[in-house]
Write a protein that holds these residues in place. Structure first.
Motif, short mmCIF file in Angstrom:
data_model
loop_
_atom_site.label_atom_id
_atom_site.label_comp_id
_atom_site.label_asym_id
_atom_site.label_seq_id
_atom_site.Cartn_x
_atom_site.Cartn_y
_atom_site.Cartn_z
N HIS A 122 0.81 -1.22 0.00
CA HIS A 122 0.00 0.00 0.00
C HIS A 122 0.85 1.27 0.00
CE1 HIS A 122 -2.58 -3.24 1.42
NE2 HIS A 122 -3.63 -2.54 1.04
N LYS A 123 2.14 1.10 -0.31
CA LYS A 123 3.07 2.24 -0.28
C LYS A 123 2.60 3.39 -1.18
CE LYS A 123 7.53 1.25 -0.32
NZ LYS A 123 8.71 0.67 -0.96
N GLU A 124 2.11 3.02 -2.35
CA GLU A 124 1.67 4.00 -3.33
C GLU A 124 0.62 4.95 -2.73
OE1 GLU A 124 -0.20 2.03 -6.60
OE2 GLU A 124 -0.80 3.91 -7.57
N ILE A 125 -0.29 4.39 -1.96
CA ILE A 125 -1.36 5.21 -1.35
C ILE A 125 -0.75 6.16 -0.33
CG2 ILE A 125 -3.53 5.13 -0.05
CD1 ILE A 125 -3.76 2.17 -1.02
N VAL A 126 0.12 5.61 0.52
CA VAL A 126 0.76 6.42 1.57
C VAL A 126 1.53 7.58 0.92
CG1 VAL A 126 2.43 6.40 3.47
CG2 VAL A 126 0.88 4.46 3.13
N GLN A 127 2.28 7.25 -0.13
CA GLN A 127 3.10 8.29 -0.77
C GLN A 127 2.24 9.39 -1.39
OE1 GLN A 127 5.53 5.87 -3.33
NE2 GLN A 127 7.22 5.82 -1.86
N GLU A 128 1.17 8.98 -2.02
CA GLU A 128 0.31 9.99 -2.67
C GLU A 128 -0.34 10.91 -1.65
OE1 GLU A 128 -2.38 9.79 -5.98
OE2 GLU A 128 -1.58 7.80 -6.44
N GLY A 155 1.18 15.81 3.90
CA GLY A 155 2.31 15.75 4.83
C GLY A 155 2.43 14.41 5.52
N LYS A 156 3.01 14.43 6.69
CA LYS A 156 3.40 13.18 7.36
C LYS A 156 2.21 12.40 7.90
CE LYS A 156 6.81 11.75 10.59
NZ LYS A 156 7.26 12.00 11.92
N MET A 157 2.35 11.08 7.85
CA MET A 157 1.35 10.20 8.45
C MET A 157 1.59 10.16 9.96
SD MET A 157 0.94 6.18 7.51
CE MET A 157 -0.65 5.49 7.15
N ALA A 158 0.52 10.04 10.74
CA ALA A 158 0.68 9.94 12.20
C ALA A 158 1.55 8.73 12.51
CB ALA A 158 -0.69 9.79 12.86
N ASP A 159 2.49 8.91 13.44
CA ASP A 159 3.45 7.84 13.74
C ASP A 159 2.75 6.55 14.16
OD1 ASP A 159 6.25 7.19 13.90
OD2 ASP A 159 5.87 6.91 16.05
N VAL A 160 1.66 6.69 14.93
CA VAL A 160 0.95 5.49 15.40
C VAL A 160 0.41 4.68 14.21
CG1 VAL A 160 -1.20 6.82 15.76
CG2 VAL A 160 -0.90 4.67 16.93
N CYS A 161 0.01 5.36 13.16
CA CYS A 161 -0.52 4.66 11.97
C CYS A 161 0.62 4.07 11.15
CB CYS A 161 -1.34 5.61 11.11
SG CYS A 161 -2.75 6.29 11.99
N TYR A 162 1.70 4.86 11.02
CA TYR A 162 2.85 4.39 10.24
C TYR A 162 3.39 3.09 10.84
CZ TYR A 162 7.61 4.35 8.40
OH TYR A 162 8.79 3.97 7.82
N ARG A 163 3.56 3.09 12.17
CA ARG A 163 4.11 1.91 12.84
C ARG A 163 3.13 0.74 12.87
NH1 ARG A 163 8.41 2.15 16.24
NH2 ARG A 163 9.67 4.01 16.05
N ALA A 193 -9.44 0.96 -6.32
CA ALA A 193 -9.36 0.86 -4.86
C ALA A 193 -8.29 1.80 -4.31
CB ALA A 193 -9.08 -0.58 -4.44
N VAL A 194 -7.16 1.86 -5.00
CA VAL A 194 -6.06 2.75 -4.59
C VAL A 194 -6.54 4.20 -4.66
CG1 VAL A 194 -3.81 3.64 -5.31
CG2 VAL A 194 -4.19 1.17 -5.22
N LYS A 195 -7.16 4.53 -5.77
CA LYS A 195 -7.64 5.91 -5.98
C LYS A 195 -8.67 6.27 -4.89
CE LYS A 195 -9.04 8.83 -9.86
NZ LYS A 195 -10.28 9.51 -9.62
N PHE A 196 -9.54 5.33 -4.61
CA PHE A 196 -10.59 5.58 -3.61
C PHE A 196 -9.97 5.92 -2.26
CE2 PHE A 196 -13.35 4.15 -0.18
CZ PHE A 196 -14.52 4.82 -0.48
N LEU A 197 -8.99 5.13 -1.83
CA LEU A 197 -8.39 5.36 -0.51
C LEU A 197 -7.63 6.68 -0.46
CD1 LEU A 197 -7.13 1.82 0.63
CD2 LEU A 197 -9.14 3.09 1.38
#
Lengths: 462, 278
Positions: free
Chosen positions: A134-140, A146-154, A343-347
């Protein structure tokens, strides 16, 4: 001369249908049409969703029934409909009760067929090989918000395989819900575990015990793991080494046992996901560790009680104030999904504009990318329910005191299995019930948890 | 005098049993009419109505804000079809294993029954694969195909016991009089097997009604759900349970089933104990 030949009525065709035949045929036709629907879903599907439009594709989503019914209404009937129209896609959202979701997801994994997107309330790294990265979604989303919350990233990232095994769209902060009137009577506030232990016997004597589960269910898991962390006890290190057998764990277990003996009841060993809510809504419990579903339910069913329910961050222990999320709502896109691209686009688009979800969930859904909702403190402060500003504490809890399951490491597959098999609440229950000493329990569970880690290490996931 | 004493004794023994067994239904009925504020008031639970009760709002919610009637319809449809399939397979199988298969028939019967003992919690994953690859996901047909896998073995075993109680001489007499095997079955064996057949009908329908795992694994579309999964999806939202509507939803289908059981109680007992005293 008479004509004896049989007369033929030329006004009637040979294959004319009588009234009774017509009725019989109509009934048969109706049965075929209606019950054909049981065989083929689209047989009586009705008019297309978007008039005059031939849709390009379908996106099927499976998720829980949100505790705020209005959220499902917003998601199913407004957001997804609008998004589907804009993207030429028919979106089908199916719901399953949260406790039954893992079984349904397991069935889809076994079958290799099912929904394009499935969401669980906790990360499921065990499916890492079955889902896309799911890296592509996170990157987009990161690019825009900006940054993802650390709790979610981990919770979603595996540093070993460098893959995101899921995409959390939100998490729920996990405050302490307590009765301000009752705690006022004992002259304390549940801001430290020491205060909780001191007040608990008096509260129980007043008929209002503390209610923190030690049972095989999600709330007990979260509460016991958070309690451990406040005492400096961790299941694993930041490098995924098992660190359970420690002085801090023994202290946490001793505390859990004392709290049960002095201020709780046997109910905590049969705790369910509904027990916190029911106990508080019945006016029986003086304290529970739960997300905001307790005050929200009270606001609609018992407004007077709702006014007396206060929220605080997790109590401070010898090691500080370290809490967990209550829910980590994690979407996964199967490798076998038929519409991965959509699905990627939706998220991505759901996360980028998360304000609607945040508000429709009555502040339950905290975005995994904090910048996706502007002015969160202002919005929390605007909540009309008394006492004013009650929900503002959620921002502090989410920013300062919410860690991931498995902290200070990642929520890896071993942690997932430990979570799913409820080893931590079991350990606490055994000590509280006097079946084991804290020493013995810490040693034995270190060994059992070590076996789980070893299994996943061999599989190359940690 | 003795008769009266015996009656009193039987009431004393059966009374507590009846109360214990009926209590859940009483609880369900009572709860279904309670308001939220009353339900969660520990001083009112469970023997009195408090603030806001009794109310029919919970029934209104169930019927107007969920797809309850659709789930009832789906459950009834699946139940009836499964019962018919079960009868069509278990009746000839039970008869053949009892009368025609000789000594090994009994062993095969036990073997068939053993398959009933494999729990659905083990089977639902491989079954999901089969259903998905047959293209039957989210269709009631999936349940209609899978449910007989546990209703047929039990019913066959049950009917075997029942057929054993029918005197062989009756069938011989019919055969001597020139009736074919099929005619003997239809006109002699089946009519006197009604208690056994009724037992199969009621038991199979109850099994269908009680299933949860297969219904959960195969169907997620709300309009295709059965009562067991539909109710738990719509009336348990996160950690909030809509207890009153849940109680109403489970009480409603249990009423016709209870009436059915009671109407045929004697035959039902005869069906179950048919093979026990031979």
């Amino acid at each position: 001369m008479t004509d004896d030949r049989p007369r033929v009525d030329i006004t009637k065709a040979e294959d004319e249908v009588t009234r009774s035949q017509l009725l019989r045929r109509a009934a048969a036709g109706a049965i075929v049409l209606v019950y054909g629907g049981f065989g083929a879903k689209t047989a009586v599907a009705g008019a297309p969703n978007f008039r005059g439009k031939e849709l390009k594709g379908t996106l099927k989503i499976l998720q829980w029934s949100h505790f705020v019914p209005a959220y499902d209404g917003w998601f199913d009937n407004q957001y997804t409909k609008r998004w589907g129209q804009a993207n030429d896609t028919d979106i089908i959202v199916d719901h399953v009760n949260q406790a039954d979701l893992p079984a349904r997801v397991a069935a889809e994994a076994a079958a290799g067929k099912g929904h394009d997107l499935v969401a669980l309330l906790a990360p499921a790294p065990q499916y890492e090989d079955r889902v896309i990265d799911h890296k592509e979604i996170v990157q987009e989303v990161r690019h825009k918000r900006g940054k993802m919350a650390d709790v979610c990233y981990r919770s979603a990232y595996n540093p070993k395989t460098k893959k995101f095994h899921g995409f959390p769209d939100f998490y729920a902060p996990d405050p302490v819900d307590y009765r301000t009137d009752l705690w006022g009577q004992v002259g304390l506030k549940p801001d430290t575990w020491d205060h909780v232990l001191k007040a608990a016997p008096k509260l129980r004597q007043m008929g209002h015990p503390v209610g923190i589960g030690m049972s095989n269910e999600i709330d007990s898991n979260m509460a016991m793991m958070a309690l451990m962390m406040c005492f400096g006890s961790f299941i694993q290190s930041s490098k995924a080494r098992v660190t359970l057998n420690s002085k801090a764990t023994r202290e946490a277990l001793t505390f859990g046992r004392d709290l049960f003996r002095k201020g709780m009841s046997n109910e905590i060993f049969a705790w369910t996901a509904a027990s916190n809510n029911q106990g508080m809504l019945a006016g029986r419990l003086s304290l529970a560790l739960n997300a905001i579903s307790i005050p929200r339910s009270a606001e609609s069913t018992n407004p007077d009680l709702a006014k007396t329910i206060g929220l605080l961050p997790i109590p401070k222990g010898p090691h500080g104030r370290l809490g967990l999320e209550h829910v980590m709502h994690t979407y996964m896109i199967w490798k076998f999904a038929s519409n991965k691209k959509m699905a990627v686009k939706f998220l991505v688009e759901l996360e980028i504009k998360y304000r609607g979800a945040f508000e429709a969930s009555k502040f339950y859904n905290f975005p995994s990318f904090p910048a996706s909702v502007q002015n969160i403190p202002v919005r929390l402060g605007r909540d009309p329910h008394p006492p004013a500003g009650k929900y503002k504490i959620l921002q502090t809890i989410s920013q300062k005191y919410t860690k991931n399951v498995g902290y200070p490491g990642y929520s890896n597959a071993a942690i997932g299995e430990i979570f799913d098999t409820f080893l931590i609440p079991q350990m606490f229950a055994e000590v509280a019930q006097g079946k084991r000493t804290p020493d013995d329990a810490a040693r034995d569970y270190q060994r059992r948890i070590g076996t789980v880690f070893e299994k996943w290490r061999k599989r190359g996931k940690i | 005098m003795i008769e009266r004493r015996e009656k009193l004794f039987s009431y004393l023994v059966l009374g507590p049993f009846a109360i214990v067994l009926a209590f859940p239904f009483y609880w369900m009925l009572w709860t279904s009419f309670k308001s939220d504020i009353d339900l969660y008031n520990v001083n009112d639970v469970p023997f009195a109505f408090g603030k806001g009760s009794p109310t029919t709002r919970n029934y209104g919610f169930l019927f107007h804000h969920t797809q309850y009637l659709t789930w009832v319809k789906n459950t009834a449809f699946v139940g009836i079809v499964v019962v018919l399939i079960t009868l069509a397979l278990a009746l000839p199988a039970g008869y053949a294993l009892t009368r025609l298969a000789g000594r090994w028939g009994q062993n095969v019967g036990v073997g068939i029954f053993l398959t009933y003992l494999v729990p659905p919690t083990l089977l639902f994953l491989p079954m999901s694969w089969v259903i998905a690859h047959a293209g039957l996901q989210d269709r009631l047909l999936s349940l209609i195909i899978v449910f007989p896998s546990f209703t047929v073995p039990f019913s066959t075993w049950l009917l075997m016991g029942f057929f054993k109680t029918i005197p062989l001489e009756l069938e011989d007499a019919a055969l001597v009089d020139g009736a074919s095997r099929l005619k003997t079955l239809l006109h002699v064996v089946f009519p006197i097997s009604v208690p056994g057949i009724l037992t199969v009908v009621i038991f199979s329908f109850s099994l269908v009604l009680n299933d949860f795992v297969y219904a959960l694994a195969f169907i997620t579309t709300s309009s295709a759900k059965t009562i067991s999964t539909g109710v738990s999806t719509e009336l348990i939202r996160g950690d909030v349970f809509y207890w009153q509507a849940l109680m109403a939803a489970t009480l409603i289908p249990s009423i016709p089933l209870a009436l059915l059981y009671n109407a045929f109680l004697n035959r039902f007992i005869a069906g179950f104990t048919g093979g026990a005293f031979r």
